[in-house]
Design a protein around this motif. Structure first.
Motif, PDB file in Angstrom:
ATOM      1  N   GLN A   1      21.059  57.488 -18.468  1.00 50.44           N
ATOM      2  CA  GLN A   1      21.062  58.092 -19.792  1.00 50.44           C
ATOM      3  C   GLN A   1      19.868  59.033 -19.954  1.00 50.44           C
ATOM      4  N   GLU A   2      18.702  58.602 -19.516  1.00 53.12           N
ATOM      5  CA  GLU A   2      17.513  59.451 -19.600  1.00 53.12           C
ATOM      6  C   GLU A   2      17.673  60.700 -18.747  1.00 53.12           C
ATOM      7  N   ARG A   3      18.237  60.553 -17.546  1.00 51.02           N
ATOM      8  CA  ARG A   3      18.478  61.710 -16.682  1.00 51.02           C
ATOM      9  C   ARG A   3      19.418  62.694 -17.365  1.00 51.02           C
ATOM     10  N   ASP A   4      20.484  62.168 -17.970  1.00 50.22           N
ATOM     11  CA  ASP A   4      21.460  63.036 -18.629  1.00 50.22           C
ATOM     12  C   ASP A   4      20.840  63.787 -19.796  1.00 50.22           C
ATOM     13  N   PHE A   5      20.015  63.092 -20.591  1.00 58.42           N
ATOM     14  CA  PHE A   5      19.393  63.733 -21.740  1.00 58.42           C
ATOM     15  C   PHE A   5      18.331  64.752 -21.331  1.00 58.42           C
ATOM     16  N   LYS A   6      17.616  64.465 -20.248  1.00 62.42           N
ATOM     17  CA  LYS A   6      16.545  65.372 -19.827  1.00 62.42           C
ATOM     18  C   LYS A   6      17.082  66.607 -19.106  1.00 62.42           C
TER      19      LYS A   6
END
Length: 95
Positions: A56-61
């Protein structure tokens, strides 16, 4: 006895460090834009509520929001059509 326990603890810590990716490796993975399959898997995982925090963090960043919106719309459309087809098949087999 204490020395044996200490040696075991040091051995376990050493093994754990071998299994964990280095900071450079994990940063390298997280700094890349998600590819086609990463977007597909993220969409499925998010739809079923099992998305990992790291993904999720990878997708948002690093992800483009429009790619995920389109993927979500396509997934939702396919999901609704699949459910509709299954219901129609069951209803038609009842007649």
């Amino acid at each position: 006895m204490l020395e044996q326990e200490r040696d075991k603890l040091l051995l376990y810590r050493h093994k754990i460090k071998e299994w964990q990716p280095t900071m450079e490796e994990s940063h390298k993975e997280d700094s890349q834009k998600p590819g086609f399959w990463a977007v597909v898997f993220s969409t499925f995982a998010a739809a079923f509520g099992v998305q990992s925090k790291r993904a999720q963090e990878r997708d948002f960043k690093h992800g483009n929001i429009w790619v995920f919106i389109v993927a979500g719309l396509i997934f939702t459309t396919l999901f609704v059509l699949t459910i509709y087809t299954l219901v129609q098949t069951v209803l038609n087999s009842q007649q």
